[in-house]
Each structure stands twice: as structure tokens, then as C-alpha cells.
Design a protein around this motif. Structure first.
Motif, PDB file in Angstrom:
ATOM      1  N   UNK A  55      58.603  68.945  58.539  1.00 22.85           N
ATOM      2  CA  UNK A  55      57.883  68.480  57.354  1.00 22.85           C
ATOM      3  C   UNK A  55      58.320  69.139  56.053  1.00 22.85           C
ATOM      4  N   UNK A  56      59.100  70.194  56.117  1.00 23.45           N
ATOM      5  CA  UNK A  56      59.466  70.917  54.906  1.00 23.45           C
ATOM      6  C   UNK A  56      60.711  70.341  54.271  1.00 23.45           C
ATOM      7  N   UNK A  57      60.695  70.235  52.963  1.00 16.52           N
ATOM      8  CA  UNK A  57      61.863  69.793  52.218  1.00 16.52           C
ATOM      9  C   UNK A  57      62.835  70.920  51.920  1.00 16.52           C
ATOM     10  N   UNK A  58      62.458  72.132  52.257  1.00 13.42           N
ATOM     11  CA  UNK A  58      63.321  73.294  52.054  1.00 13.42           C
ATOM     12  C   UNK A  58      64.038  73.643  53.354  1.00 13.42           C
ATOM     13  N   UNK A  59      65.272  74.133  53.260  1.00 14.04           N
ATOM     14  CA  UNK A  59      65.932  74.621  54.481  1.00 14.04           C
ATOM     15  C   UNK A  59      65.124  75.788  55.057  1.00 14.04           C
ATOM     16  N   UNK A  60      65.220  75.962  56.355  1.00 11.06           N
ATOM     17  CA  UNK A  60      64.470  77.013  57.038  1.00 11.06           C
ATOM     18  C   UNK A  60      65.433  77.916  57.802  1.00 11.06           C
ATOM     19  N   UNK A  61      65.412  79.196  57.482  1.00 12.16           N
ATOM     20  CA  UNK A  61      66.194  80.211  58.190  1.00 12.16           C
ATOM     21  C   UNK A  61      65.267  80.904  59.165  1.00 12.16           C
ATOM     22  N   UNK A  62      65.584  80.843  60.457  1.00 10.63           N
ATOM     23  CA  UNK A  62      64.723  81.427  61.485  1.00 10.63           C
ATOM     24  C   UNK A  62      65.436  82.592  62.165  1.00 10.63           C
ATOM     25  N   UNK A  63      64.730  83.696  62.282  1.00 11.30           N
ATOM     26  CA  UNK A  63      65.188  84.876  63.006  1.00 11.30           C
ATOM     27  C   UNK A  63      64.484  84.892  64.364  1.00 11.30           C
ATOM     28  N   UNK A  64      65.236  84.656  65.435  1.00 12.53           N
ATOM     29  CA  UNK A  64      64.703  84.791  66.796  1.00 12.53           C
ATOM     30  C   UNK A  64      64.900  86.251  67.181  1.00 12.53           C
ATOM     31  N   UNK A 105      69.124  86.190  66.974  1.00 11.39           N
ATOM     32  CA  UNK A 105      69.856  84.963  66.682  1.00 11.39           C
ATOM     33  C   UNK A 105      69.235  84.352  65.444  1.00 11.39           C
ATOM     34  N   UNK A 106      70.080  83.998  64.515  1.00 13.38           N
ATOM     35  CA  UNK A 106      69.652  83.354  63.280  1.00 13.38           C
ATOM     36  C   UNK A 106      69.982  81.875  63.382  1.00 13.38           C
ATOM     37  N   UNK A 107      69.053  81.035  62.971  1.00 10.52           N
ATOM     38  CA  UNK A 107      69.254  79.587  63.018  1.00 10.52           C
ATOM     39  C   UNK A 107      68.806  78.987  61.696  1.00 10.52           C
ATOM     40  N   UNK A 108      69.527  77.965  61.259  1.00 10.11           N
ATOM     41  CA  UNK A 108      69.172  77.263  60.029  1.00 10.11           C
ATOM     42  C   UNK A 108      68.818  75.826  60.377  1.00 10.11           C
ATOM     43  N   UNK A 158      72.951  75.161  61.935  1.00  8.87           N
ATOM     44  CA  UNK A 158      73.840  76.301  62.170  1.00  8.87           C
ATOM     45  C   UNK A 158      73.078  77.398  62.880  1.00  8.87           C
ATOM     46  N   UNK A 159      73.826  78.232  63.606  1.00 10.78           N
ATOM     47  CA  UNK A 159      73.232  79.406  64.232  1.00 10.78           C
ATOM     48  C   UNK A 159      74.305  80.437  64.467  1.00 10.78           C
ATOM     49  N   UNK A 162      76.401  83.543  54.462  1.00  9.91           N
ATOM     50  CA  UNK A 162      76.428  82.577  55.573  1.00  9.91           C
ATOM     51  C   UNK A 162      75.418  81.462  55.333  1.00  9.91           C
ATOM     52  N   UNK A 163      74.220  81.819  54.932  1.00 15.11           N
ATOM     53  CA  UNK A 163      73.186  80.825  54.677  1.00 15.11           C
ATOM     54  C   UNK A 163      73.626  79.848  53.585  1.00 15.11           C
TER      55      UNK A 163
END
Length: 145
Positions: A55-64, A114-117, A125-126, A139-140
Motif C-alpha cells: 500500500x505504500x507509495x514509498x520504497x521500503x528497505x527491510x532489515x531481516x 539480509x537487506x531487501x528493497x 533487490x536484496x 546500494x539503496x
């Protein structure tokens, strides 16, 4: 008329529309009145993951990450600073792979951190392993350009 983005509230998960040109003006949630872009990582779970990704219009960077992981602990301040640096252009979130094992399995997380976009609901990307802030931001930006 300016372009609007959907921004999911980090506190109540309500979906808000914000003019892209006003992201730097400190927008607040229309429901709970909390900051929509607090400059800190969001804590995601199975319950709110889909709404923040799709639902977000912004990219999301996730840190697992996991609490027992040494490199993850080293990355924590980097993730905090990335959330501050990207506050008006992206969301930064954390997922504890110990408490959210189904999400970790869904994304085949075998190594942490692990970082995921995510963008527009899709993984774009991850990468695995700890990195410094400059490397993370470079990278982001390369992946979301």
C-alpha cells in the motif's frame, strides 16, 4: 495538481495520501495524528507487513535480523541512521526473523542480516551481510533510481 503518494502510518497502519511535494513538511496520520515519517525504523510483523509493502507509495528497505546475531547488532545503528537519512524518500523497517519465522521463510532468508528493497509491492533487490551506512545508502539509491 501535485502527485500524491500513499503512506502507511507506522503507528496505526492507516493509509494516508500525502502530496509528494509535502513529504518534507512533517505529515501526520489523519487517524491517529502521529508522524507518518518519523525517521526511525518500523517494526514489521506478519500482521502489518502486506499493508506496508503493497500500500505504500514509498520504497521500503527491510532489515531481516535476529537478536542473537552479532552482525545484526552491528547493523542496528546503521539501520537507525538510514531511517533518518531516507525519512522523506523511503521507509526503513526491521523484521525479527526469530519472531516472524513465516516471513523469513517466505522470503527464503538463509543468512542474516539480509537487506531487501520493495517497491510497489514487489521485491526489487536484496543483499546479505553487514555494511556501513555509505555502502547501504549507495546500494539503496542505485536499486531505486
Amino acid at each position: 495538481m501535485s502527485d500524491t503518494l500513499k503512506v502507511v502510518c507506522p503507528d496505526c497502519d492507516a493509509i494516508n495520501r500525502v502530496a509528494a511535494a509535502r513529504l518534507g513538511d512533517g505529515p501526520v496520520c489523519g487517524v491517529c495524528k502521529q508522524s507518518l515519517l518519523p525517521g526511525r525504523p518500523l517494526i514489521l510483523s506478519a500482521a502489518n507487513f502486506d499493508s506496508h509493502v503493497s500500500q505504500s507509495g514509498l520504497p521500503l528497505l527491510v532489515d531481516f535480523w535476529a537478536p542473537w546475531c552479532g552482525p545484526c547488532k552491528m547493523m542496528a545503528p546503521v539501520i537507525d541512521r538510514a531511517a533518518e537519512a531516507l525519512a522523506t524518500s523511503a521507509r526503513v523497517a526491521k523484521i525479527d526473523t526469530e519472531s516472524e519465522q513465516a516471513l523469513a521463510a517466505h522470503f527464503n532468508i538463509r543468512s542474516i542480516p539480509t537487506l531487501a528493497i520493495f517497491r510497489n509491492g514487489k521485491l526489487i533487490a536484496r543483499q546479505s551481510g553487514a555494511v556501513d551506512l555509505k555502502t547501504l545508502l549507495d546500494w539503496f539509491k542505485a536499486q531505486t533510481a
